[in-house]
Design an enzyme around this catalytic site. Sequence first.
Site, PDB file in Angstrom:
ATOM      1  N   CYS A   2       0.826  -1.205   0.000  1.00 43.90           N
ATOM      2  CA  CYS A   2       0.000   0.000   0.000  1.00 43.90           C
ATOM      3  C   CYS A   2       0.865   1.262   0.000  1.00 43.90           C
ATOM      4  O   CYS A   2       1.994   1.253   0.486  1.00 43.90           O
ATOM      5  CB  CYS A   2      -0.870   0.021   1.237  1.00 43.90           C
ATOM      6  SG  CYS A   2      -1.906  -1.425   1.373  1.00 43.90           S
ATOM      7  N   ARG A  27       5.358   0.341  -5.842  1.00 42.22           N
ATOM      8  CA  ARG A  27       5.267  -0.481  -4.629  1.00 42.22           C
ATOM      9  C   ARG A  27       4.414  -1.728  -4.856  1.00 42.22           C
ATOM     10  O   ARG A  27       4.452  -2.645  -4.058  1.00 42.22           O
ATOM     11  CB  ARG A  27       4.649   0.342  -3.494  1.00 42.22           C
ATOM     12  CG  ARG A  27       5.548   1.462  -3.012  1.00 42.22           C
ATOM     13  CD  ARG A  27       4.809   2.375  -2.060  1.00 42.22           C
ATOM     14  NE  ARG A  27       4.459   1.717  -0.822  1.00 42.22           N
ATOM     15  CZ  ARG A  27       5.152   1.783   0.299  1.00 42.22           C
ATOM     16  NH1 ARG A  27       6.263   2.475   0.323  1.00 42.22           N
ATOM     17  NH2 ARG A  27       4.747   1.176   1.388  1.00 42.22           N
ATOM     18  N   TRP A  74      -2.790  -2.812  -1.585  1.00 39.22           N
ATOM     19  CA  TRP A  74      -2.327  -4.157  -1.915  1.00 39.22           C
ATOM     20  C   TRP A  74      -3.033  -5.063  -0.922  1.00 39.22           C
ATOM     21  O   TRP A  74      -2.764  -5.018   0.281  1.00 39.22           O
ATOM     22  CB  TRP A  74      -0.813  -4.223  -1.757  1.00 39.22           C
ATOM     23  CG  TRP A  74      -0.171  -5.467  -2.263  1.00 39.22           C
ATOM     24  CD1 TRP A  74       0.084  -5.787  -3.567  1.00 39.22           C
ATOM     25  CD2 TRP A  74       0.322  -6.565  -1.488  1.00 39.22           C
ATOM     26  NE1 TRP A  74       0.700  -7.006  -3.634  1.00 39.22           N
ATOM     27  CE2 TRP A  74       0.860  -7.514  -2.391  1.00 39.22           C
ATOM     28  CE3 TRP A  74       0.363  -6.849  -0.127  1.00 39.22           C
ATOM     29  CZ2 TRP A  74       1.433  -8.709  -1.974  1.00 39.22           C
ATOM     30  CZ3 TRP A  74       0.933  -8.049   0.291  1.00 39.22           C
ATOM     31  CH2 TRP A  74       1.466  -8.957  -0.629  1.00 39.22           C
ATOM     32  N   ASN A 100      -2.009   2.271   5.746  1.00 36.11           N
ATOM     33  CA  ASN A 100      -1.051   1.208   5.395  1.00 36.11           C
ATOM     34  C   ASN A 100      -0.807   0.405   6.661  1.00 36.11           C
ATOM     35  O   ASN A 100      -0.663   0.987   7.744  1.00 36.11           O
ATOM     36  CB  ASN A 100       0.300   1.795   4.973  1.00 36.11           C
ATOM     37  CG  ASN A 100       0.259   2.395   3.592  1.00 36.11           C
ATOM     38  OD1 ASN A 100      -0.777   2.384   2.931  1.00 36.11           O
ATOM     39  ND2 ASN A 100       1.390   2.916   3.161  1.00 36.11           N
ATOM     40  N   GLY A 101      -0.685  -0.916   6.508  1.00 34.16           N
ATOM     41  CA  GLY A 101      -0.385  -1.750   7.678  1.00 34.16           C
ATOM     42  C   GLY A 101      -1.540  -2.689   7.967  1.00 34.16           C
ATOM     43  O   GLY A 101      -2.416  -2.900   7.115  1.00 34.16           O
ATOM     44  N   GLU A 476      21.018 -15.522  -7.448  1.00 34.50           N
ATOM     45  CA  GLU A 476      20.425 -14.242  -7.832  1.00 34.50           C
ATOM     46  C   GLU A 476      19.962 -14.287  -9.290  1.00 34.50           C
ATOM     47  O   GLU A 476      18.882 -13.790  -9.632  1.00 34.50           O
ATOM     48  CB  GLU A 476      21.443 -13.113  -7.584  1.00 34.50           C
ATOM     49  CG  GLU A 476      20.985 -11.721  -7.959  1.00 34.50           C
ATOM     50  CD  GLU A 476      19.686 -11.277  -7.290  1.00 34.50           C
ATOM     51  OE1 GLU A 476      19.220 -11.923  -6.347  1.00 34.50           O
ATOM     52  OE2 GLU A 476      19.119 -10.269  -7.764  1.00 34.50           O
ATOM     53  N   LYS A 480      16.065 -13.786 -10.532  1.00 34.61           N
ATOM     54  CA  LYS A 480      15.685 -12.787 -11.537  1.00 34.61           C
ATOM     55  C   LYS A 480      14.912 -13.445 -12.671  1.00 34.61           C
ATOM     56  O   LYS A 480      13.948 -12.884 -13.187  1.00 34.61           O
ATOM     57  CB  LYS A 480      16.929 -12.081 -12.101  1.00 34.61           C
ATOM     58  CG  LYS A 480      17.544 -11.081 -11.145  1.00 34.61           C
ATOM     59  CD  LYS A 480      16.677  -9.842 -11.035  1.00 34.61           C
ATOM     60  CE  LYS A 480      17.005  -8.996  -9.820  1.00 34.61           C
ATOM     61  NZ  LYS A 480      16.570  -9.556  -8.537  1.00 34.61           N
ATOM     62  N   GLU A 483      11.435 -14.177 -11.421  1.00 36.34           N
ATOM     63  CA  GLU A 483      10.690 -12.976 -11.053  1.00 36.34           C
ATOM     64  C   GLU A 483      10.291 -12.156 -12.287  1.00 36.34           C
ATOM     65  O   GLU A 483       9.190 -11.604 -12.333  1.00 36.34           O
ATOM     66  CB  GLU A 483      11.609 -12.152 -10.129  1.00 36.34           C
ATOM     67  CG  GLU A 483      11.036 -10.900  -9.558  1.00 36.34           C
ATOM     68  CD  GLU A 483      12.076 -10.114  -8.748  1.00 36.34           C
ATOM     69  OE1 GLU A 483      13.292 -10.273  -8.994  1.00 36.34           O
ATOM     70  OE2 GLU A 483      11.668  -9.329  -7.887  1.00 36.34           O
ATOM     71  N   HIS A 499      24.084 -34.979  -6.946  1.00 37.54           N
ATOM     72  CA  HIS A 499      23.340 -35.500  -5.795  1.00 37.54           C
ATOM     73  C   HIS A 499      21.831 -35.368  -5.992  1.00 37.54           C
ATOM     74  O   HIS A 499      21.076 -35.511  -5.039  1.00 37.54           O
ATOM     75  CB  HIS A 499      23.777 -34.776  -4.522  1.00 37.54           C
ATOM     76  CG  HIS A 499      25.235 -34.987  -4.209  1.00 37.54           C
ATOM     77  ND1 HIS A 499      25.735 -36.203  -3.796  1.00 37.54           N
ATOM     78  CD2 HIS A 499      26.295 -34.153  -4.314  1.00 37.54           C
ATOM     79  CE1 HIS A 499      27.050 -36.102  -3.631  1.00 37.54           C
ATOM     80  NE2 HIS A 499      27.409 -34.859  -3.946  1.00 37.54           N
ATOM     81  N   LYS A 598       7.382  -4.163  -4.290  1.00 35.27           N
ATOM     82  CA  LYS A 598       8.719  -3.639  -4.015  1.00 35.27           C
ATOM     83  C   LYS A 598       9.064  -3.730  -2.542  1.00 35.27           C
ATOM     84  O   LYS A 598      10.146  -4.106  -2.160  1.00 35.27           O
ATOM     85  CB  LYS A 598       8.785  -2.171  -4.481  1.00 35.27           C
ATOM     86  CG  LYS A 598      10.145  -1.537  -4.293  1.00 35.27           C
ATOM     87  CD  LYS A 598      11.161  -2.168  -5.222  1.00 35.27           C
ATOM     88  CE  LYS A 598      12.554  -1.648  -5.043  1.00 35.27           C
ATOM     89  NZ  LYS A 598      13.521  -2.558  -5.688  1.00 35.27           N
TER      90      LYS A 598
HETATM   91  O1  M6R Z   1      13.800  -4.412   0.681  1.00 37.10           O
HETATM   92  P1  M6R Z   1      14.498  -5.723   0.926  1.00 37.10           P
HETATM   93  O2  M6R Z   1      15.885  -5.741   0.432  1.00 37.10           O
HETATM   94  O3  M6R Z   1      14.393  -6.168   2.355  1.00 37.10           O
HETATM   95  O4  M6R Z   1      13.657  -6.771   0.077  1.00 37.10           O
HETATM   96  C1  M6R Z   1      13.898  -8.136   0.149  1.00 37.10           C
HETATM   97  C2  M6R Z   1      13.240  -8.877  -0.985  1.00 37.10           C
HETATM   98  O5  M6R Z   1      11.855  -8.718  -0.932  1.00 37.10           O
HETATM   99  C3  M6R Z   1      13.742  -8.379  -2.347  1.00 37.10           C
HETATM  100  O6  M6R Z   1      15.131  -8.452  -2.449  1.00 37.10           O
HETATM  101  C4  M6R Z   1      13.119  -9.201  -3.490  1.00 37.10           C
HETATM  102  O7  M6R Z   1      13.605 -10.498  -3.444  1.00 37.10           O
HETATM  103  C5  M6R Z   1      13.434  -8.515  -4.817  1.00 37.10           C
HETATM  104  N1  M6R Z   1      12.228  -8.061  -5.441  1.00 37.10           N
HETATM  105  C6  M6R Z   1      14.102  -9.392  -5.800  1.00 37.10           C
HETATM  106  O8  M6R Z   1      14.392  -8.705  -6.977  1.00 37.10           O
END
Ligand code: M6R
Length: 603
Positions: A2, A27, A74, A100-101, A476, A480, A483, A499, A598
Amino acid sequence: MCGIIGYAGTEKAAPLILDGLKRLEYRGYDSAGIATVSDNELQIKKDQGKIDEINNELTLSDMNGNTGIGHTRWATHGAPSQNNAHPHTDNENKIAVVHNGIIENYSELREFLVGEGYEFQSETDTEVIPHLVDHFMNQGKKFEDAVRNTAARLEGSYALAITFVGEPGKLVIVREQSPLIVGLGADESLVASDIPAILPHTKRVIILDDGEMGVLTAGNVEITRVESGETVEKEIQEVDWSPEMAEKGGHPHFMLKEILEQPDAIQNTLRVPEGELGELSKILEKADHIYLVACGTSHHAALVGKYALAKLADVSAEAIISSEFQESCVPKEGDVVFAISQSGETADTLKAVRVAIENGAKVVSLTNVVGSSITRLSELSCLTRAGPEIGVAATKTFVSQITYLLLLAFHMARKRGQISGEEFNDMANQLRGLPDITREVLDEVNTQTKKIGEEYTDIKRGYFIGRGIGFPTAMEGSLKLKEIAYVHSGAYPAGELKHGPLALVEPGTLVIALVTPGPARERMIGNIEEVRARGGKVLTLAPEGDKEVKEHVEEVISLPQVLEILSPLVYVLPLQLLAYHMGVDRGHDPDKPRHLAKSVTVE
Ligand code: M6R
């Protein structure tokens, strides 16, 4: 997640709020809405969907009034729908609230309010708030006192912005465990859940602390403690982000812009004050046990940090996924929890921090956002200097986190006598050369990865393998690909293939192998052969000039020779670009991957 934006000033509020909402889109959200106060009436327009669609349908910018609040939702309590979208109001449409929250005791409050005759229009936890404010105003309390009394009844996390038709030029705001900032203009005051929303108006901000509330009118802001009503003198901070920095800068997507900004992000992070590294090292050195706590991409940076601290400085640290911290760790006095989070707001990491504090452990943090919730709970808060990252995918914040952690490892290694002055200078100089090296790599591999992405249009899955410090980078790359390109993917330490995961390899299976410089190179070549023997198609990332690797694989992305310890900063670049191009080719919006947000502010 949110987002909140509110305005009290002399201009028409709705267009400004609409602009702020668009700046909060990154966000992640499923519905949006605005409330304005004009001619003793509350106007509300809200719906499920994207802001542009809602605006096309309801013309949000037409709403009158110089005071208003806006929200991107959200969903947590209740599905995305017009009724569940914020703002929420009392039954007489006098009070509007954005939140928010999560209100943890909302069921109990709802029951109480229903008993008092209130009718609920939504399934949200938020709707108890306007009814409670109304309830207290009916008992004779003034607007802000009614909000104060309401806040005292709420349990959970909340950032609130509230309007009331009876006091048209005023916003009342409250913060408890959910970020809220105030922007100060000449004859206008703004409130937002995060900084980019207000950047076009002002760079002068006040960051609210938990348990504080504010009364905002045109050009005037008063902050008090919710509980005592005492006035709080707040520091005014200057934000050095320009609105352009938070925009796409001519690129089709924020993700690409941010990938290309990585050399600057590394450069800026290298400017960490030496004193800060010294202070952090002292805390870590005294620790009985160090936990590097983080989620997602930040966890991968933590794994690189763990490797660098162990290999260079002989400091052992445990990298643990935040949501697993309370399940599997027993922090104690004498331990240090080092929270790593670009946003500084990730609920899982915040929870781990709170658990650590409750158990007497020290908390230090590395974030990219000044004044974020995690920094405020930390004994020492350190900053990466990546600038605002708008795309949901973490890219430039990842390289900044790694840069910071490498500097820390170099510093500790030198201090503990694990490396000589000469070795320290050599590593530090090579790290300082990384902005130029990464700039060249990005120039070279952008077209190559686009072409490779096109070749893989039909790929449904892909596996990443690496060894040592190459493994977190492989993780990583895999994250990506999932995602952004929505391609099923896994990452394995290359030695683990035999394994189990090797059973997945059949003719044509894509395996991306990271041959990083260092002693594991030979063994990586062996692992590549294991894949090829089963018909797998291997895309290899290898140091330029490594002719032998080229003989073993179908396709190579050649990368400059750098120290093994620095390789994540270089090897991750083609992996980010590959995921970006594959996502775009498949018609996805890389800035807003489906189902993701985000700033993940729920556990
Ligand atoms: O804001 P943060 O670094 O704590 O966020 C952690 C994860 O939510 C964040 O890195 C997420 O995995 C990314 N969207 C990946 O690209």
